[in-house]
Design a protein around this motif. Structure first.
Motif, PDB file in Angstrom:
ATOM      1  N   GLU A 101     -36.933  -0.204 -44.876  1.00  0.00           N
ATOM      2  CA  GLU A 101     -36.597   0.924 -44.065  1.00  0.00           C
ATOM      3  C   GLU A 101     -35.911   1.956 -44.455  1.00  0.00           C
ATOM      4  O   GLU A 101     -35.358   2.976 -43.948  1.00  0.00           O
ATOM      5  N   GLN A 103     -34.708   5.362 -46.474  1.00  0.00           N
ATOM      6  CA  GLN A 103     -34.988   6.529 -46.514  1.00  0.00           C
ATOM      7  C   GLN A 103     -34.663   7.364 -47.807  1.00  0.00           C
ATOM      8  O   GLN A 103     -33.363   7.069 -47.981  1.00  0.00           O
ATOM      9  N   PHE A 105     -33.866  10.905 -49.426  1.00  0.00           N
ATOM     10  CA  PHE A 105     -33.528  12.328 -49.009  1.00  0.00           C
ATOM     11  C   PHE A 105     -33.979  13.430 -50.229  1.00  0.00           C
ATOM     12  O   PHE A 105     -33.622  13.181 -51.434  1.00  0.00           O
TER      13      PHE A 105
ATOM     14  N   TYR B  32     -31.336  -4.316 -40.596  1.00  0.00           N
ATOM     15  CA  TYR B  32     -31.430  -3.468 -42.042  1.00  0.00           C
ATOM     16  C   TYR B  32     -30.260  -2.552 -42.015  1.00  0.00           C
ATOM     17  O   TYR B  32     -29.775  -1.743 -40.971  1.00  0.00           O
ATOM     18  N   MET B  34     -27.874  -0.049 -44.621  1.00  0.00           N
ATOM     19  CA  MET B  34     -27.671   0.901 -45.701  1.00  0.00           C
ATOM     20  C   MET B  34     -26.549   1.621 -46.081  1.00  0.00           C
ATOM     21  O   MET B  34     -25.844   2.072 -45.050  1.00  0.00           O
ATOM     22  N   TYR B  36     -25.127   5.260 -48.137  1.00  0.00           N
ATOM     23  CA  TYR B  36     -25.801   6.200 -48.573  1.00  0.00           C
ATOM     24  C   TYR B  36     -24.342   7.153 -49.305  1.00  0.00           C
ATOM     25  O   TYR B  36     -23.388   6.996 -48.677  1.00  0.00           O
ATOM     26  N   PRO B  44     -27.977  13.069 -48.901  1.00  0.00           N
ATOM     27  CA  PRO B  44     -27.556  11.509 -49.168  1.00  0.00           C
ATOM     28  C   PRO B  44     -28.634  10.964 -50.213  1.00  0.00           C
ATOM     29  O   PRO B  44     -29.693  11.039 -50.365  1.00  0.00           O
ATOM     30  N   LEU B  46     -29.364   6.652 -51.695  1.00  0.00           N
ATOM     31  CA  LEU B  46     -29.210   5.291 -51.472  1.00  0.00           C
ATOM     32  C   LEU B  46     -28.448   4.798 -52.468  1.00  0.00           C
ATOM     33  O   LEU B  46     -28.632   4.828 -53.472  1.00  0.00           O
ATOM     34  N   TYR B  49     -28.542  -1.492 -50.078  1.00  0.00           N
ATOM     35  CA  TYR B  49     -29.675  -2.007 -49.006  1.00  0.00           C
ATOM     36  C   TYR B  49     -29.633  -3.409 -48.566  1.00  0.00           C
ATOM     37  O   TYR B  49     -29.657  -4.042 -49.696  1.00  0.00           O
ATOM     38  N   LEU B  88     -21.914   7.508 -46.105  1.00  0.00           N
ATOM     39  CA  LEU B  88     -22.567   7.201 -44.902  1.00  0.00           C
ATOM     40  C   LEU B  88     -23.229   5.882 -44.683  1.00  0.00           C
ATOM     41  O   LEU B  88     -23.787   5.437 -45.646  1.00  0.00           O
ATOM     42  N   SER B  92     -30.467  -0.132 -38.745  1.00  0.00           N
ATOM     43  CA  SER B  92     -32.220   0.057 -37.998  1.00  0.00           C
ATOM     44  C   SER B  92     -32.352  -1.478 -37.570  1.00  0.00           C
ATOM     45  O   SER B  92     -31.921  -2.444 -38.327  1.00  0.00           O
ATOM     46  N   GLY B  94     -35.555  -2.207 -37.669  1.00  0.00           N
ATOM     47  CA  GLY B  94     -36.802  -2.621 -38.188  1.00  0.00           C
ATOM     48  C   GLY B  94     -37.867  -2.188 -37.318  1.00  0.00           C
ATOM     49  O   GLY B  94     -37.796  -1.546 -36.363  1.00  0.00           O
ATOM     50  N   LYS B  98     -35.943   4.076 -35.547  1.00  0.00           N
ATOM     51  CA  LYS B  98     -35.109   4.961 -36.482  1.00  0.00           C
ATOM     52  C   LYS B  98     -33.725   4.429 -36.915  1.00  0.00           C
ATOM     53  O   LYS B  98     -33.161   3.632 -36.317  1.00  0.00           O
ATOM     54  N   LEU B  99     -33.534   5.202 -38.157  1.00  0.00           N
ATOM     55  CA  LEU B  99     -32.116   4.847 -38.544  1.00  0.00           C
ATOM     56  C   LEU B  99     -30.968   5.373 -37.558  1.00  0.00           C
ATOM     57  O   LEU B  99     -31.225   6.541 -37.287  1.00  0.00           O
ATOM     58  N   TRP B 101     -27.008   6.450 -37.740  1.00  0.00           N
ATOM     59  CA  TRP B 101     -26.170   6.754 -38.866  1.00  0.00           C
ATOM     60  C   TRP B 101     -24.756   6.695 -38.062  1.00  0.00           C
ATOM     61  O   TRP B 101     -24.287   7.214 -37.043  1.00  0.00           O
TER      62      TRP B 101
END
Lengths: 114, 111
Positions: A101, A103, A105, B32, B34, B36, B44, B46, B49, B88, B92, B94, B98-99, B101
C-alpha cells in the motif's frame, strides 16, 4: 533506481490561466496519485490513476483533471486557476498488486497563482 | 470527526531525547499503517510501514500499532537535529483503497 520525478519544480500563473504538471513514476509502478498540499491543510487527495484509467477522485472541482499515458507517466491539469490553488502538488507512485500500500513521492511542483 | 487525528504540534525537544509521535483513527477496517517524514519544501518520504498490529523497529525508529485502541505511534530514539521535519501518519484498508492522511506533526530537535 530513479525515484518519482515531477516537472516543473516551480510554476507561476495568474488567475484564470491553465497549469499543466507532469509526473514520471518509479519504473515498474503503474499507479500514480496526485495530492494537493496547501499550507496548514495537510495532504488532500486529488486523483488516482492506474493502468491508464482514473480509479478514484477526491473532493475537488472538475477543473482539476488529468490523465495517465501508456508509459504510466501522468499529467495534472488545472483550468481556470484561482488564488487558492496555490499549493505544493505532489505525485506519488505505487507498485501494482495487493499488499503493497505504500506510496513513493516525488519532490512536488510548487504552484503560485497571482 | 476526522478519520485520522494527529496533533500538529509543534514539538520541540533537545538533541538525544526520545520522541513520541501519535495518531488516532476511527475506522476499524484500517490494516496498513505508514509513517512518512517530510522536510520543508520536499515531498514526503516513507519511514515505516506496518501491517496490522504490533511493533516494527528500524534503527532509531520504532512503529507501534494498537488496533484495539485505534492508536499508532512512532518513537524516535536518540533524536538528532536532522530529524527536524514534519511527520505524517497514513493508513489504508488495503484492497486498493486510498490512503487516509493525518495532518502531520512538526518536530524540531534542538542541538
Amino acid at each position: 533506481e530513479a525515484g518519482v520525478t515531477q516537472s516543473p519544480t516551480h510554476l507561476i500563473k495568474t488567475r484564470g490561466q491553465q497549469a499543466t504538471l507532469r509526473c514520471s513514476p518509479i519504473s515498474g509502478h503503474t499507479s500514480v496519485y496526485w495530492y494537493q498540499q496547501a499550507l496548514g491543510l495537510g495532504l488532500q487527495f486529488l486523483l488516482w490513476y492506474d493502468e491508464g484509467e482514473e480509479r478514484n477522485r477526491g473532493n475537488f472541482p472538475p477543473r482539476f483533471s488529468g490523465r495517465q499515458f501508456p508509459n504510466y507517466s501522468s499529467e495534472l491539469n488545472v483550468n481556470a486557476l484561482e488564488l487558492e490553488d496555490s499549493a505544493l502538488y505532489l505525485c506519488a507512485s505505487r507498485f501494482p498488486g495487493g499488499g503493497g500500500e505504500t506510496q513513493y513521492f516525488g519532490p512536488g511542483t510548487r504552484l503560485l497563482v497571482l | 470527526q476526522k478519520e485520522v487525528e494527529q496533533d500538529p504540534g509543534p514539538l520541540s525537544v533537545p538533541e538525544g531525547a526520545i520522541v513520541s509521535l501519535n495518531c488516532t483513527y476511527s475506522n476499524s477496517a484500517f490494516q496498513y499503517f505508514m509513517w512518512y517524514r517530510q522536510y520543508s519544501r520536499k515531498g514526503p518520504e516513507l519511514l515505516m510501514y506496518t501491517y496490522s498490529s504490533g511493533n516494527k523497529e528500524d534503527g532509531r525508529f520504532t512503529a507501534q500499532v494498537d488496533k484495539s485502541s485505534k492508536y499508532i505511534s512512532l518513537f524516535i530514539r536518540d533524536s538528532q537535529p536532522s530529524d527536524s521535519a514534519t511527520y505524517l501518519c497514513a493508513m489504508s484498508q488495503g484492497n486498493n483503497r486510498k490512503l487516509i492522511w493525518g495532518l502531520g506533526t512538526s518536530l524540531a530537535v534542538n542541538p
